[in-house]
Design a protein around this motif. Sequence first.
Motif, mmCIF file in Angstrom:
data_model
loop_
_atom_site.group_PDB
_atom_site.id
_atom_site.type_symbol
_atom_site.label_atom_id
_atom_site.label_comp_id
_atom_site.label_asym_id
_atom_site.label_seq_id
_atom_site.Cartn_x
_atom_site.Cartn_y
_atom_site.Cartn_z
ATOM 1 N N VAL A 59 -2.463 7.879 4.158
ATOM 2 C CA VAL A 59 -2.437 8.604 2.942
ATOM 3 C C VAL A 59 -0.934 8.316 2.482
ATOM 4 C CG1 VAL A 59 -2.768 10.583 1.728
ATOM 5 C CG2 VAL A 59 -4.675 9.779 3.275
ATOM 6 N N ASN A 60 -0.804 7.743 1.361
ATOM 7 C CA ASN A 60 0.614 7.942 0.841
ATOM 8 C C ASN A 60 0.837 8.781 -0.466
ATOM 9 O OD1 ASN A 60 0.172 5.930 -1.620
ATOM 10 N ND2 ASN A 60 -0.467 4.723 0.286
ATOM 11 N N VAL A 61 1.934 9.482 -0.218
ATOM 12 C CA VAL A 61 2.104 10.768 -1.479
ATOM 13 C C VAL A 61 3.332 10.546 -2.237
ATOM 14 C CG1 VAL A 61 2.295 13.025 -1.575
ATOM 15 C CG2 VAL A 61 1.102 12.320 0.236
ATOM 16 N N ALA A 62 3.155 10.686 -3.450
ATOM 17 C CA ALA A 62 4.282 10.717 -4.438
ATOM 18 C C ALA A 62 4.388 12.132 -5.348
ATOM 19 C CB ALA A 62 4.379 9.722 -5.425
ATOM 20 N N ASP A 116 0.754 -1.143 0.014
ATOM 21 C CA ASP A 116 -0.019 -0.036 -0.022
ATOM 22 C C ASP A 116 0.836 1.499 0.166
ATOM 23 O OD1 ASP A 116 -2.299 -1.473 0.081
ATOM 24 O OD2 ASP A 116 -2.544 -1.456 2.195
ATOM 25 N N ILE A 117 1.954 1.206 0.703
ATOM 26 C CA ILE A 117 2.885 2.368 0.818
ATOM 27 C C ILE A 117 3.323 2.740 -0.753
ATOM 28 C CG2 ILE A 117 5.038 3.323 1.882
ATOM 29 C CD1 ILE A 117 4.178 1.784 4.236
ATOM 30 N N ARG A 118 3.645 1.836 -1.453
ATOM 31 C CA ARG A 118 4.435 2.143 -2.567
ATOM 32 C C ARG A 118 3.371 2.099 -3.816
ATOM 33 N NH1 ARG A 118 7.599 -3.137 -3.600
ATOM 34 N NH2 ARG A 118 6.332 -3.846 -1.690
ATOM 35 N N THR A 119 2.095 2.343 -3.346
ATOM 36 C CA THR A 119 1.126 2.323 -4.359
ATOM 37 C C THR A 119 1.247 3.862 -5.248
ATOM 38 O OG1 THR A 119 -0.359 1.055 -3.437
ATOM 39 C CG2 THR A 119 -1.515 2.487 -5.173
ATOM 40 N N VAL A 141 2.347 4.550 -9.130
ATOM 41 C CA VAL A 141 1.569 4.942 -10.158
ATOM 42 C C VAL A 141 2.332 6.378 -10.663
ATOM 43 C CG1 VAL A 141 -0.752 6.588 -10.361
ATOM 44 C CG2 VAL A 141 -0.674 4.173 -8.965
ATOM 45 N N MET A 142 3.045 7.044 -9.907
ATOM 46 C CA MET A 142 3.689 8.195 -10.466
ATOM 47 C C MET A 142 4.668 7.653 -11.317
ATOM 48 S SD MET A 142 2.669 11.229 -9.881
ATOM 49 C CE MET A 142 3.190 12.871 -9.159
ATOM 50 N N ASN A 198 -7.673 1.903 -11.462
ATOM 51 C CA ASN A 198 -8.758 1.510 -10.522
ATOM 52 C C ASN A 198 -8.375 1.969 -9.073
ATOM 53 O OD1 ASN A 198 -10.225 -0.111 -12.319
ATOM 54 N ND2 ASN A 198 -8.824 -1.734 -12.097
ATOM 55 N N LEU A 199 -7.916 3.317 -8.854
ATOM 56 C CA LEU A 199 -7.690 3.884 -7.646
ATOM 57 C C LEU A 199 -8.937 4.265 -7.129
ATOM 58 C CD1 LEU A 199 -4.607 5.926 -8.485
ATOM 59 C CD2 LEU A 199 -4.593 3.799 -7.601
#
Length: 145
Positions: A128-131, A44-47, A51-52, A99-100
């Motif tokens: 919430v994870n951020v890139a 989940d953290i790397r999602t 995507v980025m 499919n986010l």
Amino acid sequence: MLDNKGSFYIIDAILAIFLLLIVFLVVNAAISMPTADYSYQSKDIRTAQDVMELLSGKIDFHDQSFLGKISNILEEDENSKESIREVSEISKSKLDSYNLKNYQFRENNVLKGKVLASNGDYSKADNVNVAARTYGEYSYTLSIG
């Protein structure tokens, strides 16, 4: 007269071979046991990062990345409302194709934090994870909850 010592040596050798076989099988089973899978949280953290990477990656040297494409649309039309609307539509369809369920995609530098695409409710997000990626003057942030 029968040679009793020879029979005992053969039985002793067969028992030793069976004992070695059992030890070998136990060691082999211990080595090939599956390890515990701790990747649920890290997946989940790397999602957001994954995507980025997809959005900023090029297919080959002639194609343009997705971030490059939307940055060029914004830059060519001088960040007009029409170009922002077009980029928002493109971004929403692209992110929905992954499919986010709960995401927010924004530009932070030139458009001063304008949300380009979003879906879901962040008040219900546990994590919430951020890139973030930069393309030219534009700085994009993807938050996935």
